[in-house]
Design an enzyme around this catalytic site. Sequence first.
Site, PDB file in Angstrom:
ATOM      1  CE  LYS A 294      -3.386  -2.623  -0.200  1.00  0.00           C
ATOM      2  NZ  LYS A 294      -4.129  -2.797  -1.445  1.00  0.00           N
ATOM      3  CD  GLU A 448      -6.788  12.856  -0.232  1.00  0.00           C
ATOM      4  OE1 GLU A 448      -6.803  13.834  -0.985  1.00  0.00           O
ATOM      5  OE2 GLU A 448      -6.254  11.775  -0.528  1.00  0.00           O
TER       6      GLU A 448
END
Length: 664
Positions: A294, A448
Amino acid sequence: MERDSSPSDQFHRYKNLIQNGDNPDITKERQGASFNLYNMQCFVYENDHKLQRRQEILEFVESHREFDDPVHPHFLNRDEQIDRATRKCLAMVDNLDAIDVTDYFDEAPLYQLLTIGRELHCLSLHYGMFLPTIQVHTEKSLILGPFQMAASKAILGTFAQTELGHGSNLSKLETTATYDATTKEFVIHTPTMSAGKWWPGGLGKSANYAAVMAQLYTSGESKGPHLFMVQLRDNAHAPLPGVTVGDIGPKLGNNANDNGFLIFDHYRIPRRNMFMKYSKVEADGTYIPPPHAKLGFGAMVLVRLLMIRDQTCQLGAAAVIAIRYSAVRHSAVRQGEINEGEGEVQILDYRTQQYRLLPQLARSFPSSQRMRSRNSTSKYVTKQINNNANMELLPELHALSSGLKAVITWEVAQGIEQLRLSCGGHGYSRASAFPDMYAYAVGGCTYEGENIVMLLQVARFLMMIAKEVRSGNPKLAEIAEYIAKPDAVTARISSWKTCSDEDIIHDFEAVTRKLIFATFDRLTTLERTMKKKEAWNACSIDLCKAARMHVKTYLVKNFLARVRTCEDPASRTVMHTLAKLYAFDLISGGGGHFMKGGFLSEKQFNEVQLGIYEMLAAIRPDSVALADSWAISDLELRSVLGRRDGNVYPALLEWAQQSPLNQN
Ligand SMILES: CC/C=C\C/C=C\C/C=C\C/C=C\C/C=C\C/C=C\CCCCC(=O)SCCNC(=O)CCNC(=O)[C@H](O)C(C)(C)COP(=O)(O)OP(=O)(O)OC[C@H]1O[C@@H](n2cnc3c(N)ncnc32)[C@H](O)[C@@H]1OP(=O)(O)O
Ligand SMILES: Cc1cc2nc3c(=O)[nH]c(=O)nc-3n(C[C@H](O)[C@H](O)[C@H](O)COP(=O)(O)OP(=O)(O)OC[C@H]3O[C@@H](n4cnc5c(N)ncnc54)[C@H](O)[C@@H]3O)c2cc1C
C-alpha cells in the site's frame, strides 16, 4: 418611476452610523477574561515565534495591493470567481518568499487563506496533492526541487485518480497504463466511459500535468493501481493529442476551482514517467514490487493528515465568528429578557446559546493541537519507510489518519452548521462566511476518502487488534494498547470538578473496548454462517460505531494530555474546563454506549448533564477571549459577523451595498 435617492445614496446615509472604536459589549467581554490572552495564544500556537509569524504574514499580505479585492468575491459570477482566484494565485506564487513554503501546517495554509480566502482555486491541487505526491513517490535524485518548479510556474499539476465509475474502490479503477517494451513507453488509455477521470481539481482549465492513477499492465500481467506523471497540455496550453479534458461544472462549493474530467486515447508517456520510488518497471518490462503493497497510497495518507488540521481551523474560525456575534447581538432585535424589567441580554447569556457555541469551540482545539504531533509521527514513519527498515507503523498511521479524517471532517461540518444556526438569520447570509465554510468542510467529508469508507478501514484495524488480544498474544500499536486492558464493570465519572483526567480516560477506554469486542464477537459469530465479506457487511454499522468511539477516545486522551503541558496556570485552568466540557459533551451525546449494561449509572449520567450546565456557566465569561486566542485576523476570517471590533450592523449594510442589484 422617479426615486428620491438611489439605494447607494441611502446606504451612504447609514454609513455615517458606523461606530468609532470597538463595540462596547465586546470590549467589556475582553476585559473580563480570567487569563492573559498572549499566554493563551502562545499555548494554542505552541510558541511565540509561530504567533509572531502569523502577524508578519498578515502584515505582508495587507501591505501588497495585488492581494486586494476590488469587488467582494461573494458578488462575482463563476467566471469572475475563477479569474479573481487565478490572479491572486499568481500574486501568491510571485511572493512565496513571504513564507516557509515547506510548512504545510501553519504558514502555507495561512498565507493561502489570507491571499485568496476559503475558495479552492486553480493551484489547490497543485499544492495540496500534486507536490505531496512528488514528494512521497519520487526518488530523491529525481525531485529536482518541486517547489522551484512550482515557483517557476513551469508545471501546474493535479491529482487524477477518481473516475466516473469508481472513487472509493481503487482496486477497480479502469484507466490502464500498459507498458510497451519496444518503445519503452506506457500507453495510458480510457477503455470505457466509466473509466473517464472525474473530479480532479484544477484539471478543467488550469493544470498542464497530472499525477494519474492507472492500472499497470506489464509483460501481459495486471499489477494494480500505480501513479504516472502525465503531461496534458502543450506550451500553448492546448490539450495534447490523445487527451480530452474539461471542467465538470458548478458544485456545492469550491467554485473557483475548475474540477475537471479527463479521457485518454492510447496516449503515450516515457517509462521514467512512472512514479518509481517504491515499485518499478524495468526497461525490459520486469516489475519490481514495492516493499509494502500500500505504499502507493502514501500521498493520500499525508494529505489526510494535512486536512485534519486544515478543517479544524475552519471550525475554530466558525466558533470565533459565532461567539463574537453572540456577544454583540442583543439590542437591535428583542430576544427576550432573562429577568423581566432588567432589559435584554446578550444572546451569549442564554444557556442554550452557550450549549451551541462552547462545545464547538472546545472541539476545535484538540484536533488542531494533536495534529502537530501526528505530523511528526508521519515524518517518522516516512523516514522508516524510506530507509526500507520498518513498515510496521504503516497500518497504524493509515488507521489513525483515516479515522481522524472521517471523525473530524464530520464534526467540523456539523459544528459549522450548528454555529451558523446560532447566528439566526444573519448566519444564513454569505456575509457571515458560514455558507462558504460549510461547503468547504462538507467537501472534506467526501474527498480524500469517503468518511464511511475511511471508518471501515479503522474498523479493519480494530478487528485485527481484537483478534490478537483474544488470541492472547497481542503486539499492539501505541494507539491500541488500551484494548488489551482488563474489562471495567462500572464507570468512575463523578462531578466535573472532582473527577480526574484518569477517571475520564478510564471510562472512555472501557466503553470503547466493550464496543470493539461486542462488534468483534458479532462479526465472528456471523462469519460462522456467512462468507467473510457478507458478515462484514452485516455488522458494518456497528463497525463504524466502534471506529468512531476509538477515534473520539484518542481525541479526548490527547486533549487532556495537551492541557497538562500548558505552563500558564490561568490558561491551563480554562483549557482544562474546556477539555472536560468536550469529554462530557461526547458522553452526553453518546449516552447509549456509556449507559449500556449499567456501566454509567443514571446518577452518574445526571452528573454529566449537570456538569455541562456548570461548565458552560464557568466558561461563559472567558468565551470571547477564548475565541480571540485563535488569533485570527479579520482578513483571515472574512466574516462580517465575526469582526474583531464587533461593529456588525454597519458592516452588514456596507457589504450589502456591493450587491450588483443595488447598482441601478
Ligand atoms: C504556497 C503554498 C500555498 C498554498 C498551500 C495550500 C495548501 C497546503 C496546505 C494545506 C492543505 C491542507 C489540506 C487540503 C489539501 C488539499 C485539499 C484540496 C482539495 C481536495 C483534494 C481531494 C483529492 C482527492 O479526493 S484524491 C482521491 C482520493 N481518493 C481516495 O481517498 C480513495 C479512497 N480509497 C482508498 O484509499 C482505498 O481504496 C481504501 C483504503 C479504501 C481500500 O484500500 P484497498 O483498495 O487496497 O482495499 P482493502 O482490501 O480494503 O485494503 C487492503 C489492505 O490494505 C490496507 N491499506 C489500504 N490503504 C492503506 C494505506 N494507505 N496505508 C496502509 N495500509 C493501507 C487496508 O487497511 C487493508 O489492510 P488489512 O490488514 O488487510 O486490513
Ligand atoms: C470537492 C471534491 C474535490 C475532489 N477532488 C478530487 C481530486 O482532486 N482528485 C481526485 O482524484 N478525486 C477528487 N475527488 C473525488 C473524491 O476523492 C471521491 O468523490 C471520493 O473518494 C469518494 O468516492 P466516490 O465519489 O466514488 O463515492 P462512492 O464510493 O461512490 O460513495 C458513495 C456511497 O457509497 C458508500 N460506499 C462506497 N464503498 C463502500 C464500502 N466499501 N463499504 C460501505 N460503503 C461504501 C459510501 O460510504 C457513500 O455513502 C473530489 C471530490 C470532491 C467532492
